[in-house]
Design an enzyme around this catalytic site. Structure first.
Site, PDB file in Angstrom:
ATOM      1  CB  ALA A  15      -0.931   0.013   1.218  1.00  0.00           C
ATOM      2  N   GLY A  16       2.168   1.102  -0.060  1.00  0.00           N
ATOM      3  CA  GLY A  16       3.062   2.268  -0.028  1.00  0.00           C
ATOM      4  C   GLY A  16       3.220   2.885  -1.410  1.00  0.00           C
ATOM      5  NE  ARG A 100      19.447   5.281  -1.397  1.00  0.00           N
ATOM      6  CZ  ARG A 100      20.368   5.926  -2.127  1.00  0.00           C
ATOM      7  NH1 ARG A 100      21.639   5.893  -1.788  1.00  0.00           N
ATOM      8  NH2 ARG A 100      20.002   6.614  -3.185  1.00  0.00           N
ATOM      9  CG  ASN A 107      13.674   0.239   7.097  1.00  0.00           C
ATOM     10  OD1 ASN A 107      12.644   0.412   7.757  1.00  0.00           O
ATOM     11  ND2 ASN A 107      14.029   1.023   6.099  1.00  0.00           N
ATOM     12  CD  GLN A 114       9.114  -8.405   5.081  1.00  0.00           C
ATOM     13  OE1 GLN A 114       9.989  -8.082   4.285  1.00  0.00           O
ATOM     14  NE2 GLN A 114       8.007  -7.717   5.265  1.00  0.00           N
ATOM     15  CB  VAL A 131      12.716  -2.460  -3.387  1.00  0.00           C
ATOM     16  CG1 VAL A 131      12.596  -0.967  -3.696  1.00  0.00           C
ATOM     17  CG2 VAL A 131      12.604  -3.272  -4.673  1.00  0.00           C
ATOM     18  CG  ASN A 133      17.048   2.169   0.349  1.00  0.00           C
ATOM     19  OD1 ASN A 133      17.811   1.428  -0.261  1.00  0.00           O
ATOM     20  ND2 ASN A 133      16.439   3.207  -0.218  1.00  0.00           N
ATOM     21  CG  ASP A 161      21.424   2.978  -7.950  1.00  0.00           C
ATOM     22  OD1 ASP A 161      20.979   4.046  -7.509  1.00  0.00           O
ATOM     23  OD2 ASP A 161      21.353   1.896  -7.325  1.00  0.00           O
ATOM     24  NE  ARG A 164      17.681   7.452  -9.294  1.00  0.00           N
ATOM     25  CZ  ARG A 164      17.532   7.260  -7.998  1.00  0.00           C
ATOM     26  NH1 ARG A 164      18.556   6.776  -7.284  1.00  0.00           N
ATOM     27  NH2 ARG A 164      16.415   7.551  -7.386  1.00  0.00           N
ATOM     28  CG  HIS A 189      20.510   1.704  -3.614  1.00  0.00           C
ATOM     29  ND1 HIS A 189      20.455   2.426  -4.789  1.00  0.00           N
ATOM     30  CD2 HIS A 189      19.456   2.136  -2.873  1.00  0.00           C
ATOM     31  CE1 HIS A 189      19.415   3.246  -4.756  1.00  0.00           C
ATOM     32  NE2 HIS A 189      18.795   3.091  -3.604  1.00  0.00           N
TER      33      HIS A 189
HETATM   34  P1  NAD Z   1       6.272   4.103   1.793  1.00  0.00           P
HETATM   35  O1  NAD Z   1       6.423   4.576   3.201  1.00  0.00           O
HETATM   36  O2  NAD Z   1       5.416   4.892   0.868  1.00  0.00           O
HETATM   37  O3  NAD Z   1       5.710   2.627   1.798  1.00  0.00           O
HETATM   38  C1  NAD Z   1       6.248   1.628   2.561  1.00  0.00           C
HETATM   39  C2  NAD Z   1       5.120   0.707   2.932  1.00  0.00           C
HETATM   40  O4  NAD Z   1       5.694  -0.405   3.607  1.00  0.00           O
HETATM   41  C3  NAD Z   1       4.105   1.327   3.890  1.00  0.00           C
HETATM   42  O5  NAD Z   1       2.814   1.171   3.346  1.00  0.00           O
HETATM   43  C4  NAD Z   1       4.281   0.545   5.180  1.00  0.00           C
HETATM   44  O6  NAD Z   1       3.069   0.376   5.885  1.00  0.00           O
HETATM   45  C5  NAD Z   1       4.807  -0.766   4.632  1.00  0.00           C
HETATM   46  N1  NAD Z   1       5.554  -1.586   5.600  1.00  0.00           N
HETATM   47  C6  NAD Z   1       6.384  -1.171   6.587  1.00  0.00           C
HETATM   48  N2  NAD Z   1       6.841  -2.229   7.269  1.00  0.00           N
HETATM   49  C7  NAD Z   1       6.312  -3.328   6.696  1.00  0.00           C
HETATM   50  C8  NAD Z   1       6.399  -4.710   6.961  1.00  0.00           C
HETATM   51  N3  NAD Z   1       7.107  -5.172   7.976  1.00  0.00           N
HETATM   52  N4  NAD Z   1       5.709  -5.556   6.165  1.00  0.00           N
HETATM   53  C9  NAD Z   1       4.966  -5.110   5.148  1.00  0.00           C
HETATM   54  N5  NAD Z   1       4.821  -3.791   4.858  1.00  0.00           N
HETATM   55  C10 NAD Z   1       5.494  -2.927   5.619  1.00  0.00           C
HETATM   56  O7  NAD Z   1       7.751   3.900   1.207  1.00  0.00           O
HETATM   57  P2  NAD Z   1       8.156   3.707  -0.323  1.00  0.00           P
HETATM   58  O8  NAD Z   1       8.366   5.040  -0.948  1.00  0.00           O
HETATM   59  O9  NAD Z   1       7.254   2.736  -0.973  1.00  0.00           O
HETATM   60  O10 NAD Z   1       9.615   3.067  -0.127  1.00  0.00           O
HETATM   61  C11 NAD Z   1       9.766   1.765   0.400  1.00  0.00           C
HETATM   62  C12 NAD Z   1      11.249   1.449   0.591  1.00  0.00           C
HETATM   63  O11 NAD Z   1      11.914   1.394  -0.672  1.00  0.00           O
HETATM   64  C13 NAD Z   1      12.019   2.471   1.423  1.00  0.00           C
HETATM   65  O12 NAD Z   1      12.902   1.786   2.308  1.00  0.00           O
HETATM   66  C14 NAD Z   1      12.793   3.248   0.383  1.00  0.00           C
HETATM   67  O13 NAD Z   1      13.939   3.869   0.921  1.00  0.00           O
HETATM   68  C15 NAD Z   1      13.147   2.121  -0.572  1.00  0.00           C
HETATM   69  N6  NAD Z   1      13.568   2.544  -1.913  1.00  0.00           N
HETATM   70  C16 NAD Z   1      14.576   1.827  -2.497  1.00  0.00           C
HETATM   71  C17 NAD Z   1      15.004   2.159  -3.768  1.00  0.00           C
HETATM   72  C18 NAD Z   1      16.122   1.394  -4.434  1.00  0.00           C
HETATM   73  O14 NAD Z   1      16.584   1.830  -5.505  1.00  0.00           O
HETATM   74  N7  NAD Z   1      16.607   0.282  -3.909  1.00  0.00           N
HETATM   75  C19 NAD Z   1      14.398   3.208  -4.464  1.00  0.00           C
HETATM   76  C20 NAD Z   1      13.361   3.918  -3.846  1.00  0.00           C
HETATM   77  C21 NAD Z   1      12.964   3.573  -2.545  1.00  0.00           C
HETATM   78  C1  LMR Z   2      16.582   6.197  -4.280  1.00  0.00           C
HETATM   79  O1  LMR Z   2      17.703   5.937  -4.683  1.00  0.00           O
HETATM   80  O2  LMR Z   2      15.831   7.012  -4.848  1.00  0.00           O
HETATM   81  C2  LMR Z   2      16.044   5.473  -3.069  1.00  0.00           C
HETATM   82  O3  LMR Z   2      17.004   4.620  -2.539  1.00  0.00           O
HETATM   83  C3  LMR Z   2      15.473   6.387  -2.060  1.00  0.00           C
HETATM   84  C4  LMR Z   2      16.542   7.129  -1.290  1.00  0.00           C
HETATM   85  O4  LMR Z   2      16.461   7.148  -0.068  1.00  0.00           O
HETATM   86  O5  LMR Z   2      17.426   7.713  -1.914  1.00  0.00           O
END
Ligand code: NAD
Ligand code: LMR
Length: 330
Positions: A15-16, A100, A107, A114, A131, A133, A161, A164, A189
């Site tokens: 739902a995020g 991060r 986290n 999980q 995904v 962080n 990355d 990008r 990352h």
């Molecule tokens: P968000 O806050 O919009 O959504 C995260 C969702 O995860 C929320 O709905 C929350 O309720 C849910 N959640 C939290 N803990 C949980 C759990 N234990 N089990 C199931 N659901 C859970 O955040 P977002 O923008 O969707 O980002 C999610 C993650 O992805 C963040 O850690 C962000 O930094 C990371 N991210 C990584 C990359 C990458 O390139 N690797 C890029 C963008 C974001």
């Molecule tokens: C990104 O690269 O956009 C994500 O990892 C979110 C962040 O915290 O930078």
């Protein structure tokens, strides 16, 4: 009418922000193809379940012909039950002024539970894409809990990355992004990642012959890619979501079919010691995927001393992250 058995796909944090952008292309067949039915197993924390019901309504309202079932749950065993793929997105994003890695204490524990649920309930050959962080170390945490699953099946996402970096290079060279190939991300990352421009190509020529401003490549280009996540948070007030979801789709597509000849894909995978990167770290390498859907780290990539230094610095950072979570690695 297709006769294939459905693929079961778990998405956490469904739902995020990323979940909202990821589910619709998944449901439309973007990853597994237009004749592959799919069951979605969506995980949220209990407080997220109401919003998740709304997302489910929208998925239903899209009348996706490939979606045979949608489960919404907070229960790991139900969510990961029998899944073929798991996108581990659910976790807190960073805010302005944070790195991060600052998210690790909050986290990291999510990925313990999980990993254990995946171990108990997912298919043995489940493919996991982390995904949330800091994704490399979260992936390591989950992998350590899931001893039944082949450790190689745990990967973290550095495809954003790579995308990008390719986009920046295409802009600089004034060519379509499709002309840029073999651009690999090395490492974490994080701000230490290294986008290797020295081995990249533009339209079949060495990139460094096409982009002759090597000072830009060594400084502004690398910094832009390393800091792009932060730049987006500054501009949007929230971290990247649609581009991250799209990169997760790209990662899964690349992992499920052969890599086009001459191309590489960046995936953070368990190091086998290649290039002197300590074994076991979840480290982004240039990879290729074969017809069986197995990835391999590209061997014998020529790295200059500049590149080696950058690649090692990112490994050092990952060693420090691993050390910071050693109490929950199991
Ligand atoms: P968000 O806050 O919009 O959504 C995260 C969702 O995860 C929320 O709905 C929350 O309720 C849910 N959640 C939290 N803990 C949980 C759990 N234990 N089990 C199931 N659901 C859970 O955040 P977002 O923008 O969707 O980002 C999610 C993650 O992805 C963040 O850690 C962000 O930094 C990371 N991210 C990584 C990359 C990458 O390139 N690797 C890029 C963008 C974001
Ligand atoms: C990104 O690269 O956009 C994500 O990892 C979110 C962040 O915290 O930078």
């Amino acid at each position: 009418m297709t006769t294939k058995n459905p693929i079961k796909v778990a998405v956490t944090g469904a739902a995020g922000n990323i979940g909202y952008s990821l589910l619709f292309p998944l449901a439309a067949g973007q990853v597994f193809g237009p004749d592959q039915p799919i069951e979605l197993q969506l995980l949220e924390i209990p407080q997220g379940l109401q919003a998740l019901e709304g997302v489910k309504m929208e998925l239903l309202d899209s009348a996706f012909s490939l979606v045979t079932n949608i489960t919404c749950t907070s229960d790991g065993d139900e969510g990961f039950g029998d899944v073929d793929y798991a996108f581990l997105v659910g976790s807190k994003p960073r805010g302005p002024g944070m790195e991060r890695a600052d998210l690790i204490r909050e986290n990291g524990p999510i990925f313990v539970g999980q990993g254990q649920a995946i171990d108990r309930s997912a298919k043995e050959n489940v493919k996991v894409i982390v995904v949330g962080n800091p994704c490399n170390t979260n992936c390591l945490i989950a992998q350590h809990q899931a001893k039944r699953v082949n450790p190689r099946n745990f990967t973290a996402m550095t495809r954003l990355d790579q995308n990008r970096a390719k986009a920046q290079l295409a802009l600089k060279a004034g060519v379509p992004v499709s002309e840029v190939s073999r651009l690999a991300i090395w490492g974490n990352h994080s701000p230490t990642m290294y986008p290797d421009f020295e081995n990249a190509m533009i339209g079949g020529q060495a990139l460094t012959d096409v982009i002759t401003d090597h000072e830009w490549l060594k400084s502004d280009f690398i910094k832009t890619v390393q800091q792009r996540g932060k730049a987006i948070i500054t501009a949007r007030g929230k971290s990247s979501a649609a581009s991250a979801a799209w990169a997760a789709i790209d990662h899964a597509i690349s992992w499920s079919r052969p890599t086009p000849a001459g191309e590489w894909v960046s995936m953070a995978v368990p190091s086998d010691g290649s290039y002197g990167i300590p074994e076991g770290l979840i480290y982004s390498f240039p990879c290729t995927v074969n017809a069986e859907g197995e990835y391999n780290i590209v061997p014998d990539v020529a790295l200059s001393s500049f590149a080696k230094e950058k690649a090692m610095a990112s490994a050092e950072e990952l060693l420090a992250e691993r050390d910071a979570v050693k109490d929950i690695l199991g």
